[in-house]
Structures are given as C-alpha cells and as structure tokens.
Design a protein around this motif. Structure first.
Motif, PDB file in Angstrom:
ATOM      1  N   PHE A  73      20.995  66.803  58.232  1.00  0.00           N
ATOM      2  CA  PHE A  73      22.419  66.456  58.178  1.00  0.00           C
ATOM      3  C   PHE A  73      22.683  65.397  57.105  1.00  0.00           C
ATOM      4  N   VAL A  74      21.891  64.324  57.116  1.00  0.00           N
ATOM      5  CA  VAL A  74      22.068  63.246  56.140  1.00  0.00           C
ATOM      6  C   VAL A  74      21.788  63.761  54.731  1.00  0.00           C
ATOM      7  N   ALA A  75      20.734  64.576  54.593  1.00  0.00           N
ATOM      8  CA  ALA A  75      20.365  65.092  53.272  1.00  0.00           C
ATOM      9  C   ALA A  75      21.484  65.934  52.668  1.00  0.00           C
ATOM     10  N   MET A  76      22.065  66.826  53.459  1.00  0.00           N
ATOM     11  CA  MET A  76      23.118  67.696  52.925  1.00  0.00           C
ATOM     12  C   MET A  76      24.392  66.925  52.617  1.00  0.00           C
ATOM     13  N   MET A  77      24.713  65.941  53.435  1.00  0.00           N
ATOM     14  CA  MET A  77      25.893  65.117  53.146  1.00  0.00           C
ATOM     15  C   MET A  77      25.692  64.324  51.861  1.00  0.00           C
ATOM     16  N   LEU A  78      24.503  63.731  51.688  1.00  0.00           N
ATOM     17  CA  LEU A  78      24.217  62.946  50.488  1.00  0.00           C
ATOM     18  C   LEU A  78      24.273  63.817  49.235  1.00  0.00           C
ATOM     19  N   VAL A  79      23.628  64.976  49.285  1.00  0.00           N
ATOM     20  CA  VAL A  79      23.631  65.874  48.127  1.00  0.00           C
ATOM     21  C   VAL A  79      25.041  66.371  47.828  1.00  0.00           C
ATOM     22  N   SER A  80      25.840  66.581  48.859  1.00  0.00           N
ATOM     23  CA  SER A  80      27.226  67.014  48.640  1.00  0.00           C
ATOM     24  C   SER A  80      28.001  65.962  47.849  1.00  0.00           C
ATOM     25  N   PHE A  81      27.843  64.690  48.204  1.00  0.00           N
ATOM     26  CA  PHE A  81      28.482  63.609  47.444  1.00  0.00           C
ATOM     27  C   PHE A  81      28.010  63.621  45.989  1.00  0.00           C
ATOM     28  N   LEU A  82      26.707  63.732  45.785  1.00  0.00           N
ATOM     29  CA  LEU A  82      26.156  63.682  44.431  1.00  0.00           C
ATOM     30  C   LEU A  82      26.638  64.848  43.574  1.00  0.00           C
ATOM     31  N   VAL A  83      26.723  66.038  44.166  1.00  0.00           N
ATOM     32  CA  VAL A  83      27.226  67.201  43.422  1.00  0.00           C
ATOM     33  C   VAL A  83      28.685  66.999  43.034  1.00  0.00           C
ATOM     34  N   ALA A  84      29.465  66.473  43.959  1.00  0.00           N
ATOM     35  CA  ALA A  84      30.880  66.222  43.662  1.00  0.00           C
ATOM     36  C   ALA A  84      31.021  65.258  42.478  1.00  0.00           C
ATOM     37  N   PHE A  85      30.246  64.186  42.470  1.00  0.00           N
ATOM     38  CA  PHE A  85      30.301  63.229  41.358  1.00  0.00           C
ATOM     39  C   PHE A  85      29.791  63.856  40.057  1.00  0.00           C
ATOM     40  N   ALA A  86      28.682  64.593  40.148  1.00  0.00           N
ATOM     41  CA  ALA A  86      28.050  65.144  38.947  1.00  0.00           C
ATOM     42  C   ALA A  86      28.919  66.177  38.251  1.00  0.00           C
TER      43      ALA A  86
ATOM     44  N   ASP B 223      39.764  63.590  45.504  1.00  0.00           N
ATOM     45  CA  ASP B 223      39.632  64.867  46.208  1.00  0.00           C
ATOM     46  C   ASP B 223      38.314  65.007  46.955  1.00  0.00           C
ATOM     47  N   ILE B 224      37.382  64.094  46.700  1.00  0.00           N
ATOM     48  CA  ILE B 224      36.038  64.291  47.240  1.00  0.00           C
ATOM     49  C   ILE B 224      36.028  64.243  48.761  1.00  0.00           C
ATOM     50  N   ILE B 225      36.588  63.183  49.335  1.00  0.00           N
ATOM     51  CA  ILE B 225      36.548  63.038  50.797  1.00  0.00           C
ATOM     52  C   ILE B 225      37.295  64.173  51.482  1.00  0.00           C
ATOM     53  N   SER B 226      38.467  64.522  50.954  1.00  0.00           N
ATOM     54  CA  SER B 226      39.243  65.603  51.574  1.00  0.00           C
ATOM     55  C   SER B 226      38.491  66.930  51.491  1.00  0.00           C
ATOM     56  N   THR B 227      37.747  67.146  50.398  1.00  0.00           N
ATOM     57  CA  THR B 227      36.962  68.369  50.265  1.00  0.00           C
ATOM     58  C   THR B 227      35.841  68.407  51.295  1.00  0.00           C
ATOM     59  N   LEU B 228      35.168  67.271  51.487  1.00  0.00           N
ATOM     60  CA  LEU B 228      34.087  67.205  52.468  1.00  0.00           C
ATOM     61  C   LEU B 228      34.609  67.423  53.888  1.00  0.00           C
ATOM     62  N   ILE B 229      35.758  66.813  54.180  1.00  0.00           N
ATOM     63  CA  ILE B 229      36.348  66.990  55.510  1.00  0.00           C
ATOM     64  C   ILE B 229      36.748  68.445  55.731  1.00  0.00           C
ATOM     65  N   ALA B 230      37.315  69.055  54.687  1.00  0.00           N
ATOM     66  CA  ALA B 230      37.713  70.465  54.802  1.00  0.00           C
ATOM     67  C   ALA B 230      36.498  71.352  55.038  1.00  0.00           C
ATOM     68  N   GLY B 231      35.379  71.045  54.362  1.00  0.00           N
ATOM     69  CA  GLY B 231      34.171  71.835  54.562  1.00  0.00           C
ATOM     70  C   GLY B 231      33.622  71.699  55.966  1.00  0.00           C
ATOM     71  N   MET B 232      33.619  70.469  56.483  1.00  0.00           N
ATOM     72  CA  MET B 232      33.134  70.236  57.834  1.00  0.00           C
ATOM     73  C   MET B 232      34.052  70.897  58.859  1.00  0.00           C
ATOM     74  N   GLY B 233      35.343  70.684  58.728  1.00  0.00           N
ATOM     75  CA  GLY B 233      36.294  71.236  59.700  1.00  0.00           C
ATOM     76  C   GLY B 233      36.352  72.746  59.667  1.00  0.00           C
ATOM     77  N   GLY B 234      36.316  73.321  58.459  1.00  0.00           N
ATOM     78  CA  GLY B 234      36.397  74.772  58.353  1.00  0.00           C
ATOM     79  C   GLY B 234      35.215  75.470  58.998  1.00  0.00           C
ATOM     80  N   THR B 235      34.041  74.845  58.900  1.00  0.00           N
ATOM     81  CA  THR B 235      32.855  75.444  59.505  1.00  0.00           C
ATOM     82  C   THR B 235      32.806  75.209  61.011  1.00  0.00           C
ATOM     83  N   LEU B 236      33.048  73.961  61.417  1.00  0.00           N
ATOM     84  CA  LEU B 236      32.915  73.634  62.833  1.00  0.00           C
ATOM     85  C   LEU B 236      34.018  74.230  63.684  1.00  0.00           C
ATOM     86  N   GLY B 237      35.142  74.586  63.052  1.00  0.00           N
ATOM     87  CA  GLY B 237      36.233  75.163  63.828  1.00  0.00           C
ATOM     88  C   GLY B 237      35.789  76.363  64.639  1.00  0.00           C
ATOM     89  N   SER B 238      34.866  77.139  64.101  1.00  0.00           N
ATOM     90  CA  SER B 238      34.368  78.301  64.844  1.00  0.00           C
ATOM     91  C   SER B 238      32.966  78.079  65.383  1.00  0.00           C
TER      92      SER B 238
END
Length: 455
Positions: A29-42, A49-64
């Motif tokens: 969990f920590v590894a994927m969150m960290l890499v997601s931040f790094l990819v967004a910056f890179a 938009d970074i935080i909102s994108t991460l929240i959308a990814g988490m919510g869109g998946t966990l919703g189901s």
C-alpha cells in the motif's frame, strides 16, 4: 512530454515499485502510494491536480471493491467457522468414492474457493487432506497439490476475490461475464490439476522434519473430522450459499445481454444480479442458516463476521492503492502512450495482457498487485479498442491467469503450500511452481480460444 519519455517514466515506476516491495520490504500500500506521487511529479502533472487525482483513483476503485471484498470475507468466514468446508469435502468424497479422494477433494476445493480466499481456504482444507492422506498411507502432497492449485486458479479469476474485482473496476469489466468465464475455465483446469499433480508426484518427495512430525501427530484426524461433520451444516446449505449469489449474478448478465435497454425485466434482473446485492443475499442467508444450525446468538454471529474484516482491510487498502496508481498512469498520459506503442507492435492485446501480468507476478509475488497494475497499464488500450463487454471480460480473465503462474519464493502462497505439504524450497519449485505455471498457461490458452471464437 514525448511518448518515449512517458514510457521511460512508466517503466521506471514499475521497477521502483518492485524494488520497494521486494528489495526493501515496503508494504504494498505504501509503495504504490509513494510511486503514484513520484509519477505525478515526474510527468509534470499540475500540483493542484495531484491530490484530487489520487483521491479519485482510490474512490473509484474502492466504490465497488470494498463492499464486495468485505461481504465475501464475511461469507467465507461464516462457512469456515461453521465447519461447512469439512462437510463439503466429506460429502464430495462420499459421492465419488474413496478411490477418487483426490478428485473429490479437488472438486470440493474449487467450490470452496469461490467465496473463501486462497490462503484461508487451503488452511481450512489441510486437516481434511491430512486425514485422508493418513488413512490412505500417502504423502500429503499427493492430495494437497491439486487442491492448492485449483484454489489459486479460482482466486485469480473468480469474483469476489480482490485482484480480479479490483482489475475489473479499473478497466470497467462486467463482473457477471468475468464470473461466468472464470468458472467455466476453472472446471477443466481442476481436471488438469489432477493430471499434472499426478505426473509431478511420479517420484517421492521427502517431507520436511517439522511437517513430518505434525503429520505423524495427526492421530485422531478421522474421528475429529467425523465429529465435526455431524455438527456441521449440510452440504446442501453450503452449496446454496455459494450458488445462489452466482445464479443471481448470471441472471443479471443474461438479462443485460438478451433484453433491450429500458426493458423493465432487464432493470429488475440488473438489480438482483448486481454482485453487491447477490452477496448481501448470501450473507443474510448465512447469518440465518448457519447461525441457526450452529446455535449462534446475535453477538456470536456479529463477532464472527467482524473477525473477517481486519484481514480484508489490508486487501482493500492494497487494492485501492492499485487504483490510485492506475489513475495516475492514465491521467499522466503514460497509459495512452503505452496504448499507442502496443498498437504499433501489432501483437494481440490479449497476449500482451497475459505476458505483462505474468512478468509482474514473477517479479514481485502478489497476484493481486500483478492484476491491478496490469489493468492500470492497459486500461487506455482496452477502453480505446472498441471492445465489447465480453471481450473486455476475456482480457481481464487473461490478466488474471497471467498472475497465476510462476509462484515462487517471493509469494506468500508458495510458503503456505510448501510448509503444509512438507516440501523443501527446491521441491516446491519443482512441483508447486510448475503446477501454477501450467495451470496459468492452460487457462490463458482457453481464454484465447474463447477470444478467437467471439472476435
């Protein structure tokens, strides 16, 4: 940013993710969150938009995913605690006869694997495997290897297991079609598991001393199993709890396929056939039927259901983090760049899906991570390819079978199977790794055949 640069960042993110999980033992969990931040910056994603994108990814998946995994865990836990697994295995053995014990156990394992996670389901069946092996005077690997193989096959392609459900959420795959395809292919794989395990067992494998001691001490296993079977729920009850939600899901899929949009019957079937509703029905029935059979009061029933949630929470978080990573890959343009590059190779997408998933599985061990990461990488290619719901389901199942093969020392399941069956690391690689790879290849071959037939 150029396509080459985006692909380089994408490849680097996968490599870094694998290093974090494998080399530095960082939680997935920590590894994927960290890499997601790094990819967004890179990739130069706007910082606002970074935080909102991460929240959308988490919510869109966990919703189901969160609801399905939680309900599936509760159902499996009640079946486990009630003794339903033992009842199921013993009944299958009675039906097929003592000379077909391996076949009976494998058939029971396939049914049990639908609602129960692989590691839990296998551990539940280990005492039953030990009991039958002791009565037959054979090594536990004789009966246990095909049981473990088919349980893992169902775990990677049949909902409500987290990897395939999370992957389906990312690529917008139809859970009903995935369930139908996954189960249909797992049935012949169960027979194949018997054949391959029999071939692998043509020579004897010495048991590890600790397992041999545990197996030797299993003196009263038959009496214990019989005692549990008398108080356990009937096999009909367990089969109903497993088959009713599957029937509801299939009814919803059939209605969506055969009836026109707007049809009232289609809407009704779509509601009762939604996986969430189907599992809610199964959990409600389990609370009543198993609770009444076992004499559980409301507090005991609630405690059993709650005990299923802590392990499920970790699975849910890892799956959600996979959704975050997939969302970042899409929003950053890496998914589109990969889609364009894959198109240029002219290789079939279904083959690429299988190979990528297999490579990720071999590299980092987790089937769930392999499925979700592959779905994230290929989401754009699948969305932009004009594929039908059935084809998207077949692609998702192909990814699932990719995550089945090459189970080895970086996979927790490898250690569970080898330790309970008394295999050394070398013998585990010669047997369990070979079996999972053969089943993964065979599952993909059948999936590819269906792909050709519906294309």
């Amino acid at each position: 940013m150029s396509t080459l640069a985006l692909l380089g960042i994408g490849a680097g993110s996968i490599a870094l993710l694998l290093l974090l999980i494998i080399r530095w033992q960082v939680h997935a969990f920590v590894a994927m969150m960290l890499v997601s931040f790094l990819v967004a910056f890179a990739t130069g994603m706007p910082i606002g938009d970074i935080i909102s994108t991460l929240i959308a990814g988490m919510g869109g998946t966990l919703g189901s995913v969160a609801i399905l995994v939680a309900l599936g865990s509760m159902l499996g836990r009640m079946i486990e605690v009630s003794g339903g697994a033992a009842s199921l295995a013993n009944r299958f053995t009675q039906l097929l006869g003592p000379t077909r014990v391996p076949m009976a156990l494998t058939a029971a394992a396939l049914v049990l694997a639908i609602p129960v996670f692989f590691d839990v389901g296998f551990i539940i069946l280990v005492p039953i495997v030990y009991g039958f092996c002791k009565a037959a005077g054979v090594n536990p690997i004789k009966f246990g290897l095909p049981v473990a193989g088919i349980m893992l096959a169902a775990h990677v392609v049949v909902p409500p297991h987290p990897g395939i459900v999370g992957g389906a959420a990312i690529v917008k795959g139809d859970i009903g079609w995935i369930t139908i395809i996954g189960l249909a292919i797992c049935i012949p794989l169960a027979a194949l598991a018997q054949v391959v395990a029999g071939w692998l067992n043509r020579k004897g494998y010495p048991m590890l001393p600790t397992t041999a001691e545990q197996f030797a001490a299993f003196g009263n296993s038959e009496d214990s199993a019989a005692s549990k079977a008398r108080s356990a729920p009937s096999v009909g009850t367990i089969m109903a709890l497993i088959l009713i939600p599957l029937a509801l899901i299939m009814a919803g899929t059939t209605g969506a396929t055969l009836l026109p949009k707007g049809d009232s019957l289609r809407n009704v079937l779509g509601f009762i056939g939604s996986p969430i509703f189907a599992l809610m029905v199964a959990v409600g029935l389990a609370m009543y039927l198993l609770g009444r059979n076992q004499g559980w009061n409301r507090e005991r029933t609630n405690a059993i259901m709650e005990s299923a949630l802590p392990p499920a929470a970790t699975v849910i978080l890892v799956t959600g983090a996979g959704g975050v990573f997939a969302k970042v890959l899409t929003a950053s343009g890496i998914g589109a760049a990969l889609s364009q590059s894959l198109t240029a190779t002219h290789l079939p997408l279904i083959l690429l899906a299988f190979i990528i998933s297999l490579a990720l599985r071999a590299a980092q061990g987790s089937a769930t991570v392999a499925i979700i990461t592959t779905c994230g990488l290929l989401a754009d290619a699948m969305a932009g390819g004009g594929y039908s719901p059935l084809q998207v389901a077949l692609l998702t199942v192909a990814i699932g079978f990719g995550s089945l093969g090459l189970s080895h020392v970086n996979d927790s399941g490898f250690w569970i199977v080898t330790r309970y069956l008394g295999l050394s690391v070398g013998d585990g690689l010669r047997t369990w790794t070979v079996l999972t790879t053969v089943l993964g290849l065979a599952g993909f071959a059948l999936t590819a055949l269906l792909w050709v037939l519906v294309a």
